[in-house]
Design an enzyme around this catalytic site. Sequence first.
Site, PDB file in Angstrom:
ATOM      1  N   ARG A   1      27.605  43.292  33.694  1.00 58.37           N
ATOM      2  CA  ARG A   1      28.374  43.603  32.476  1.00 58.37           C
ATOM      3  C   ARG A   1      27.715  44.684  31.621  1.00 58.37           C
ATOM      4  O   ARG A   1      27.776  44.665  30.406  1.00 58.37           O
ATOM      5  CB  ARG A   1      28.621  42.347  31.620  1.00 58.37           C
ATOM      6  CG  ARG A   1      29.507  41.288  32.263  1.00 58.37           C
ATOM      7  CD  ARG A   1      30.742  41.799  32.944  1.00 58.37           C
ATOM      8  NE  ARG A   1      31.868  42.223  32.134  1.00 58.37           N
ATOM      9  CZ  ARG A   1      32.900  41.472  31.812  1.00 58.37           C
ATOM     10  NH1 ARG A   1      32.944  40.232  32.191  1.00 58.37           N
ATOM     11  NH2 ARG A   1      33.907  41.971  31.122  1.00 58.37           N
TER      12      ARG A   1
ATOM     13  N   TYR B   1      37.819  46.771  40.163  1.00 54.15           N
ATOM     14  CA  TYR B   1      38.556  47.761  40.957  1.00 54.15           C
ATOM     15  C   TYR B   1      39.842  48.190  40.227  1.00 54.15           C
ATOM     16  O   TYR B   1      40.223  49.359  40.288  1.00 54.15           O
ATOM     17  CB  TYR B   1      38.896  47.181  42.343  1.00 54.15           C
ATOM     18  CG  TYR B   1      37.680  46.777  43.145  1.00 54.15           C
ATOM     19  CD1 TYR B   1      36.550  47.589  43.205  1.00 54.15           C
ATOM     20  CD2 TYR B   1      37.647  45.578  43.858  1.00 54.15           C
ATOM     21  CE1 TYR B   1      35.427  47.215  43.924  1.00 54.15           C
ATOM     22  CE2 TYR B   1      36.527  45.202  44.596  1.00 54.15           C
ATOM     23  CZ  TYR B   1      35.422  46.021  44.618  1.00 54.15           C
ATOM     24  OH  TYR B   1      34.315  45.651  45.334  1.00 54.15           O
TER      25      TYR B   1
ATOM     26  N   GLY C   1      28.147  47.977  32.917  1.00 53.68           N
ATOM     27  CA  GLY C   1      28.804  49.179  33.422  1.00 53.68           C
ATOM     28  C   GLY C   1      28.175  49.759  34.682  1.00 53.68           C
ATOM     29  O   GLY C   1      28.520  50.872  35.101  1.00 53.68           O
TER      30      GLY C   1
ATOM     31  N   GLU D   1      38.632  45.612  50.772  1.00 52.53           N
ATOM     32  CA  GLU D   1      39.120  44.233  50.805  1.00 52.53           C
ATOM     33  C   GLU D   1      38.294  43.408  49.845  1.00 52.53           C
ATOM     34  O   GLU D   1      37.082  43.611  49.748  1.00 52.53           O
ATOM     35  CB  GLU D   1      38.978  43.642  52.212  1.00 52.53           C
ATOM     36  CG  GLU D   1      40.087  44.042  53.139  1.00 52.53           C
ATOM     37  CD  GLU D   1      39.568  44.466  54.492  1.00 52.53           C
ATOM     38  OE1 GLU D   1      38.374  44.270  54.765  1.00 52.53           O
ATOM     39  OE2 GLU D   1      40.360  45.021  55.262  1.00 52.53           O
TER      40      GLU D   1
ATOM     41  N   ASN E   1      37.919  36.459  43.712  1.00 51.32           N
ATOM     42  CA  ASN E   1      36.826  37.201  43.067  1.00 51.32           C
ATOM     43  C   ASN E   1      37.389  38.014  41.883  1.00 51.32           C
ATOM     44  O   ASN E   1      37.593  39.224  41.948  1.00 51.32           O
ATOM     45  CB  ASN E   1      36.153  38.121  44.094  1.00 51.32           C
ATOM     46  CG  ASN E   1      34.855  38.723  43.567  1.00 51.32           C
ATOM     47  OD1 ASN E   1      34.600  38.696  42.367  1.00 51.32           O
ATOM     48  ND2 ASN E   1      34.059  39.266  44.466  1.00 51.32           N
TER      49      ASN E   1
HETATM   50  C1  LIG Z   1      31.627  42.487  40.691  1.00 50.87           C
HETATM   51  C2  LIG Z   1      30.287  43.089  40.234  1.00 50.87           C
HETATM   52  C3  LIG Z   1      29.821  44.118  41.271  1.00 50.87           C
HETATM   53  C4  LIG Z   1      30.501  43.759  38.866  1.00 50.87           C
HETATM   54  O1  LIG Z   1      29.306  44.445  38.504  1.00 50.87           O
HETATM   55  P1  LIG Z   1      29.011  44.851  36.969  1.00 50.87           P
HETATM   56  O2  LIG Z   1      27.947  45.896  36.972  1.00 50.87           O
HETATM   57  O3  LIG Z   1      28.759  43.625  36.185  1.00 50.87           O
HETATM   58  O4  LIG Z   1      30.400  45.456  36.536  1.00 50.87           O
HETATM   59  P2  LIG Z   1      30.633  46.432  35.261  1.00 50.87           P
HETATM   60  O5  LIG Z   1      29.707  46.031  34.160  1.00 50.87           O
HETATM   61  O6  LIG Z   1      30.594  47.834  35.728  1.00 50.87           O
HETATM   62  O7  LIG Z   1      32.102  46.003  34.831  1.00 50.87           O
HETATM   63  C5  LIG Z   1      33.216  46.882  34.956  1.00 50.87           C
HETATM   64  C6  LIG Z   1      34.471  46.038  34.825  1.00 50.87           C
HETATM   65  O8  LIG Z   1      34.532  45.059  35.870  1.00 50.87           O
HETATM   66  C7  LIG Z   1      35.151  43.871  35.365  1.00 50.87           C
HETATM   67  N1  LIG Z   1      34.195  42.761  35.397  1.00 50.87           N
HETATM   68  C8  LIG Z   1      32.887  42.817  35.726  1.00 50.87           C
HETATM   69  N2  LIG Z   1      32.347  41.583  35.702  1.00 50.87           N
HETATM   70  C9  LIG Z   1      33.329  40.732  35.337  1.00 50.87           C
HETATM   71  C10 LIG Z   1      33.387  39.350  35.143  1.00 50.87           C
HETATM   72  N3  LIG Z   1      32.305  38.561  35.307  1.00 50.87           N
HETATM   73  N4  LIG Z   1      34.563  38.789  34.786  1.00 50.87           N
HETATM   74  C11 LIG Z   1      35.663  39.557  34.628  1.00 50.87           C
HETATM   75  N5  LIG Z   1      35.680  40.916  34.789  1.00 50.87           N
HETATM   76  C12 LIG Z   1      34.512  41.482  35.147  1.00 50.87           C
HETATM   77  C13 LIG Z   1      35.565  44.180  33.943  1.00 50.87           C
HETATM   78  O9  LIG Z   1      36.862  44.764  33.991  1.00 50.87           O
HETATM   79  C14 LIG Z   1      34.553  45.236  33.563  1.00 50.87           C
HETATM   80  O10 LIG Z   1      34.975  46.041  32.505  1.00 50.87           O
HETATM   81  P3  LIG Z   1      34.654  45.580  30.981  1.00 50.87           P
HETATM   82  O11 LIG Z   1      33.182  45.302  30.936  1.00 50.87           O
HETATM   83  O12 LIG Z   1      35.090  46.782  30.190  1.00 50.87           O
HETATM   84  O13 LIG Z   1      35.468  44.345  30.748  1.00 50.87           O
HETATM   85  C15 LIG Z   1      29.186  41.998  40.062  1.00 50.87           C
HETATM   86  O14 LIG Z   1      29.716  40.937  39.293  1.00 50.87           O
HETATM   87  C16 LIG Z   1      28.711  41.422  41.379  1.00 50.87           C
HETATM   88  O15 LIG Z   1      27.719  41.879  41.945  1.00 50.87           O
HETATM   89  N6  LIG Z   1      29.435  40.398  41.876  1.00 50.87           N
HETATM   90  C17 LIG Z   1      29.052  39.756  43.162  1.00 50.87           C
HETATM   91  C18 LIG Z   1      29.286  40.663  44.352  1.00 50.87           C
HETATM   92  C19 LIG Z   1      30.740  41.064  44.474  1.00 50.87           C
HETATM   93  O16 LIG Z   1      31.657  40.348  44.097  1.00 50.87           O
HETATM   94  N7  LIG Z   1      30.960  42.253  45.075  1.00 50.87           N
HETATM   95  C20 LIG Z   1      32.282  42.762  45.333  1.00 50.87           C
HETATM   96  C21 LIG Z   1      32.759  42.240  46.648  1.00 50.87           C
HETATM   97  S1  LIG Z   1      34.335  42.917  47.085  1.00 50.87           S
END
Ligand SMILES: CC(C)(COP(=O)(O)OP(=O)(O)OC[C@H]1O[C@@H](n2cnc3c(N)ncnc32)[C@H](O)[C@@H]1OP(=O)(O)O)[C@@H](O)C(=O)NCCC(=O)NCCS
Length: 144
Positions: free
Chosen positions: A78, A116, A80, A104, A109
């Site tokens: 969270r 995305y 960016g 995919e 999730n």
């Molecule tokens: C999904 C993941 C990669 C997001 O990484 P992140 O660096 O936290 O994401 P960002 O901070 O860039 O967030 C960008 C946007 O993603 C969405 N987002 C990220 N985490 C979220 C959460 N926990 N719940 C809801 N939306 C979320 C939001 O839209 C967010 O925008 P906002 O902060 O303005 O609301 C991370 O949670 C992760 O590693 N998850 C486990 C692995 C995974 O799911 N990989 C993808 C497999 S297809």
Amino acid sequence: MKLRLATALDAPDLARLENTQTLCAHWGENGWKTETAQPASIVWCAEEEGQLVGFAAMRVAAGLGEILNVAVHPNYCRRGIAFSLLSKLLQEARHQSCEELSLEVNIRNRAAISLYTKLGFLEVGRREKFYNAKEDALIMRISV
Ligand SMILES: CC(C)(COP(=O)(O)OP(=O)(O)OC[C@H]1O[C@@H](n2cnc3c(N)ncnc32)[C@H](O)[C@@H]1OP(=O)(O)O)[C@@H](O)C(=O)NCCC(=O)NCCS
């Protein structure tokens, strides 16, 4: 945060990082070595204070790109980081004259689907029981 392209030398750190999250693909150190050596593969990673805290991997072939793996360390979520890494992949896809990028994602999730969607990916289909023969995958795509 520093963003840079990953190389085979990053394989041990990438393997450690993927183990901090369950919902990404788990390739292991050898898998990352193989992936980063592929000419069609592009892996961007994010560093904080010299430590790898995020990665996003894509392959491009015949004008089509596929996002294969994305994760950010739970302590750095969270902020960016994933958005910035995927923006780099989108830039690279444009640079390579890709027509579209696809991926995919597990239908449950929500974090990844929201990420995305924020980048402009749209749902274009589903694969039933894609994960462990149980959970459905959404297919998402963006024109680049
Ligand atoms: C999904 C993941 C990669 C997001 O990484 P992140 O660096 O936290 O994401 P960002 O901070 O860039 O967030 C960008 C946007 O993603 C969405 N987002 C990220 N985490 C979220 C959460 N926990 N719940 C809801 N939306 C979320 C939001 O839209 C967010 O925008 P906002 O902060 O303005 O609301 C991370 O949670 C992760 O590693 N998850 C486990 C692995 C995974 O799911 N990989 C993808 C497999 S297809």
